[in-house]
Design a protein around this motif. Structure first.
Motif, PDB file in Angstrom:
ATOM      1  N   ILE A   7       8.730   4.992  -1.575  1.00  0.00           N
ATOM      2  CA  ILE A   7       8.131   4.188  -2.643  1.00  0.00           C
ATOM      3  C   ILE A   7       9.175   3.251  -3.236  1.00  0.00           C
ATOM      4  O   ILE A   7       8.907   2.073  -3.466  1.00  0.00           O
ATOM      5  CB  ILE A   7       7.515   5.083  -3.734  1.00  0.00           C
ATOM      6  CG1 ILE A   7       6.322   5.854  -3.156  1.00  0.00           C
ATOM      7  CG2 ILE A   7       7.092   4.271  -4.947  1.00  0.00           C
ATOM      8  CD1 ILE A   7       5.763   6.908  -4.078  1.00  0.00           C
ATOM      9  N   GLN A   8      10.372   3.758  -3.468  1.00  0.00           N
ATOM     10  CA  GLN A   8      11.439   2.925  -4.023  1.00  0.00           C
ATOM     11  C   GLN A   8      11.802   1.792  -3.069  1.00  0.00           C
ATOM     12  O   GLN A   8      12.020   0.653  -3.498  1.00  0.00           O
ATOM     13  CB  GLN A   8      12.678   3.760  -4.332  1.00  0.00           C
ATOM     14  CG  GLN A   8      12.501   4.638  -5.546  1.00  0.00           C
ATOM     15  CD  GLN A   8      13.719   5.495  -5.827  1.00  0.00           C
ATOM     16  OE1 GLN A   8      14.577   5.679  -4.962  1.00  0.00           O
ATOM     17  NE2 GLN A   8      13.792   6.037  -7.026  1.00  0.00           N
ATOM     18  N   LYS A   9      11.832   2.069  -1.764  1.00  0.00           N
ATOM     19  CA  LYS A   9      12.124   1.017  -0.787  1.00  0.00           C
ATOM     20  C   LYS A   9      11.038  -0.053  -0.798  1.00  0.00           C
ATOM     21  O   LYS A   9      11.330  -1.247  -0.710  1.00  0.00           O
ATOM     22  CB  LYS A   9      12.253   1.612   0.611  1.00  0.00           C
ATOM     23  CG  LYS A   9      13.536   2.378   0.832  1.00  0.00           C
ATOM     24  CD  LYS A   9      13.589   2.941   2.238  1.00  0.00           C
ATOM     25  CE  LYS A   9      14.821   3.801   2.424  1.00  0.00           C
ATOM     26  NZ  LYS A   9      14.855   4.413   3.771  1.00  0.00           N
ATOM     27  N   ALA A  10       9.782   0.369  -0.918  1.00  0.00           N
ATOM     28  CA  ALA A  10       8.675  -0.590  -0.950  1.00  0.00           C
ATOM     29  C   ALA A  10       8.767  -1.473  -2.190  1.00  0.00           C
ATOM     30  O   ALA A  10       8.577  -2.688  -2.113  1.00  0.00           O
ATOM     31  CB  ALA A  10       7.342   0.146  -0.910  1.00  0.00           C
ATOM     32  N   LEU A  11       9.060  -0.860  -3.332  1.00  0.00           N
ATOM     33  CA  LEU A  11       9.181  -1.640  -4.570  1.00  0.00           C
ATOM     34  C   LEU A  11      10.380  -2.587  -4.517  1.00  0.00           C
ATOM     35  O   LEU A  11      10.307  -3.714  -5.006  1.00  0.00           O
ATOM     36  CB  LEU A  11       9.291  -0.705  -5.772  1.00  0.00           C
ATOM     37  CG  LEU A  11       8.024   0.046  -6.163  1.00  0.00           C
ATOM     38  CD1 LEU A  11       8.316   1.037  -7.279  1.00  0.00           C
ATOM     39  CD2 LEU A  11       6.935  -0.917  -6.587  1.00  0.00           C
ATOM     40  N   GLU A  12      11.463  -2.142  -3.937  1.00  0.00           N
ATOM     41  CA  GLU A  12      12.645  -2.998  -3.825  1.00  0.00           C
ATOM     42  C   GLU A  12      12.384  -4.184  -2.908  1.00  0.00           C
ATOM     43  O   GLU A  12      12.813  -5.297  -3.185  1.00  0.00           O
ATOM     44  CB  GLU A  12      13.840  -2.192  -3.321  1.00  0.00           C
ATOM     45  CG  GLU A  12      14.398  -1.238  -4.350  1.00  0.00           C
ATOM     46  CD  GLU A  12      15.446  -0.288  -3.767  1.00  0.00           C
ATOM     47  OE1 GLU A  12      15.723  -0.361  -2.554  1.00  0.00           O
ATOM     48  OE2 GLU A  12      15.964   0.530  -4.534  1.00  0.00           O
TER      49      GLU A  12
ATOM     50  N   VAL B 235       0.854  -1.184   0.000  1.00  0.00           N
ATOM     51  CA  VAL B 235       0.000   0.000   0.000  1.00  0.00           C
ATOM     52  C   VAL B 235       0.885   1.228   0.000  1.00  0.00           C
ATOM     53  O   VAL B 235       1.754   1.386   0.860  1.00  0.00           O
ATOM     54  CB  VAL B 235      -0.926   0.012   1.236  1.00  0.00           C
ATOM     55  CG1 VAL B 235      -1.761   1.273   1.257  1.00  0.00           C
ATOM     56  CG2 VAL B 235      -1.804  -1.219   1.250  1.00  0.00           C
ATOM     57  N   ILE B 236       0.663   2.082  -0.989  1.00  0.00           N
ATOM     58  CA  ILE B 236       1.384   3.348  -1.076  1.00  0.00           C
ATOM     59  C   ILE B 236       0.354   4.452  -0.930  1.00  0.00           C
ATOM     60  O   ILE B 236      -0.517   4.599  -1.777  1.00  0.00           O
ATOM     61  CB  ILE B 236       2.146   3.470  -2.409  1.00  0.00           C
ATOM     62  CG1 ILE B 236       3.146   2.330  -2.533  1.00  0.00           C
ATOM     63  CG2 ILE B 236       2.834   4.819  -2.502  1.00  0.00           C
ATOM     64  CD1 ILE B 236       3.835   2.249  -3.869  1.00  0.00           C
TER      65      ILE B 236
END
Length: 54
Positions: free
Chosen positions: A14-19, A4-5
């Motif tokens: 956001i980049q940390k969540a995607l990674e 969830v963003i």
């Protein structure tokens, strides 16, 4: 898995969540960001698919 963003989240979070998702799933999520090329408007495609279903 769901990530969830929320509105107002900064780019680094956001980049940390995607990674974290790509590490767990074994994919590179950044490779697919913004890559979809559509011939029609998304809403028109959705209406067409829903009409076909009935």
């Amino acid at each position: 898995m769901v990530t969830v963003i929320k509105k107002g989240t900064d780019k680094t979070q956001i980049q940390k969540a995607l990674e974290s998702v790509s590490v767990l799933m074994g994919i590179n999520a950044f490779a697919y960001c913004g890559k979809v090329k559509l011939e029609k408007e998304p809403l028109a495609m959705q209406k067409n698919l829903r009409h076909w279903w009935e």
